[in-house]
Write a protein that holds these residues in place. Structure first.
Motif, short mmCIF file in Angstrom:
data_model
loop_
_atom_site.label_atom_id
_atom_site.label_comp_id
_atom_site.label_asym_id
_atom_site.label_seq_id
_atom_site.Cartn_x
_atom_site.Cartn_y
_atom_site.Cartn_z
N CYS A 1 28.72 90.61 22.84
CA CYS A 1 28.03 89.74 23.78
C CYS A 1 28.95 88.72 24.42
CB CYS A 1 26.85 89.06 23.10
SG CYS A 1 25.53 90.23 22.68
N LYS A 2 30.07 88.42 23.80
CA LYS A 2 31.00 87.45 24.40
C LYS A 2 31.61 87.98 25.69
CE LYS A 2 35.16 88.94 22.08
NZ LYS A 2 36.09 88.77 21.03
N ASN A 3 31.52 89.29 25.90
CA ASN A 3 32.09 89.91 27.10
C ASN A 3 31.11 89.95 28.27
OD1 ASN A 3 34.55 90.47 25.77
ND2 ASN A 3 33.64 92.26 24.83
N ILE A 4 29.92 89.41 28.09
CA ILE A 4 28.93 89.41 29.17
C ILE A 4 29.29 88.32 30.17
CG2 ILE A 4 26.50 89.13 29.77
CD1 ILE A 4 25.84 90.09 26.90
N THR A 5 29.35 88.72 31.43
CA THR A 5 29.67 87.79 32.52
C THR A 5 28.66 87.97 33.65
OG1 THR A 5 31.07 89.37 33.69
CG2 THR A 5 32.15 87.99 32.00
N ALA A 6 28.71 87.06 34.60
CA ALA A 6 27.84 87.18 35.77
C ALA A 6 28.16 88.47 36.53
CB ALA A 6 28.01 85.96 36.67
N GLU A 7 29.40 88.91 36.48
CA GLU A 7 29.81 90.12 37.19
C GLU A 7 29.27 91.39 36.55
OE1 GLU A 7 32.21 87.68 36.31
OE2 GLU A 7 31.87 86.81 38.29
N ASN A 8 29.15 91.43 35.22
CA ASN A 8 28.70 92.67 34.56
C ASN A 8 27.27 92.60 34.03
OD1 ASN A 8 28.86 91.37 32.03
ND2 ASN A 8 30.91 92.16 31.64
N ALA A 9 26.59 91.51 34.22
CA ALA A 9 25.22 91.37 33.71
C ALA A 9 24.26 92.38 34.34
CB ALA A 9 24.71 89.94 33.93
N ASP A 10 24.59 92.86 35.52
CA ASP A 10 23.75 93.85 36.21
C ASP A 10 24.10 95.30 35.84
OD1 ASP A 10 22.36 91.90 37.60
OD2 ASP A 10 23.72 91.95 39.31
N TYR A 11 25.14 95.50 35.08
CA TYR A 11 25.57 96.86 34.74
C TYR A 11 24.51 97.57 33.91
CZ TYR A 11 30.45 96.02 36.18
OH TYR A 11 31.60 95.77 36.86
N ARG A 12 24.35 98.87 34.20
CA ARG A 12 23.45 99.76 33.48
C ARG A 12 24.19 101.07 33.24
NH1 ARG A 12 17.70 98.79 35.12
NH2 ARG A 12 17.70 96.96 36.43
N LEU A 13 23.83 101.75 32.17
CA LEU A 13 24.42 103.07 31.95
C LEU A 13 23.88 104.08 32.95
CD1 LEU A 13 24.69 103.42 28.09
CD2 LEU A 13 26.54 103.30 29.75
N THR A 14 22.58 104.01 33.23
CA THR A 14 21.94 104.86 34.24
C THR A 14 20.95 104.01 35.00
OG1 THR A 14 20.03 105.56 32.92
CG2 THR A 14 22.06 106.85 32.64
N ASP A 15 20.39 104.55 36.06
CA ASP A 15 19.39 103.81 36.82
C ASP A 15 18.14 103.52 36.01
OD1 ASP A 15 21.06 103.81 39.01
OD2 ASP A 15 20.11 105.56 39.94
N GLN A 16 17.88 104.34 34.99
CA GLN A 16 16.67 104.19 34.19
C GLN A 16 16.84 103.24 33.00
OE1 GLN A 16 17.89 107.41 34.97
NE2 GLN A 16 16.60 107.38 36.78
N THR A 17 18.06 102.90 32.63
CA THR A 17 18.27 102.04 31.47
C THR A 17 18.29 100.57 31.88
OG1 THR A 17 20.68 102.24 31.66
CG2 THR A 17 19.55 103.80 30.18
#
Length: 147
Positions: free
Chosen positions: A21-37
C-alpha cells in the motif's frame, strides 16, 4: 501466550499489506487489472472501511461508513490520505483488540450481520485473509494494471 502469537500474526499482516500500500499514488490509484476489476484506490479504501466495520462486531465503535462493501467500483476518486488514515487506524484498533481480548473470549461466538454467529478468532482470521487478498490485488494492479 496466545495474545502474543496473535499480535505477531497481526503485525506480519500489517507489514505485508503496508509494503504494497505504500506504493499507492495519485497516478496509480486508478489502475485496474481489467475493466471489470476494482481500482487500486477503491480497494485501498475498501480495506480500511472493512477493517473498521468488522472491528464493530468486536465492540469497537467507528464513524466510518461502508461505501465500498458490496459495491462495484464506479470510478469515484477516493482521497488517498483518508484511505491511509482508515488503514492505519483500522490496524491500530486490531492491535488494541488483540491486547484486550482474553484467551477464552477468542473462542466465544459473536453475532455478525455478514457471517451470522462466528467465533471471534474465525472473524479475526477472515479479516486478515481479506486484507492480504486485497493487498495482493493492489500489488498486481500497480505492476500490471492500466487506467
Amino acid at each position: 501466550m496466545q495474545n502474543e502469537i496473535l499480535a505477531q500474526v497481526l503485525e506480519q499482516n500489517r507489514m505485508d499489506c503496508s509494503h504494497f500500500c505504500k506504493n499507492i499514488t495519485a497516478e496509480n490509484a486508478d489502475y485496474r487489472l481489467t475493466d471489470q476489476t476494482a481500482s487500486v484506490g477503491f480497494i485501498y479504501r475498501h480495506i480500511g472501511e472493512t477493517t473498521h466495520l468488522i472491528a464493530q462486531f468486536f465492540g469497537y465503535k467507528t464513524e466510518i461508513e461502508g461505501t465500498t462493501i458490496g459495491q462495484l467500483d464506479s470510478g469515484k476518486q477516493y482521497d488517498l490520505e483518508t484511505s491511509r488514515k482508515y488503514f492505519e487506524e483500522g490496524y491500530n484498533t486490531l492491535k488494541k483488540m488483540v491486547t484486550e481480548t482474553s484467551d477464552k473470549e477468542w473462542l466465544e461466538e459473536i453475532e455478525t450481520t455478514w457471517f451470522g454467529k462466528i467465533q471471534r478468532i474465525k472473524l479475526f482470521s477472515i479479516l486478515l485473509f481479506h486484507n492480504s487478498h486485497h493487498c495482493g490485488q493492489i500489488s498486481s494492479a500497480i505492476v500490471k494494471g492500466r487506467k
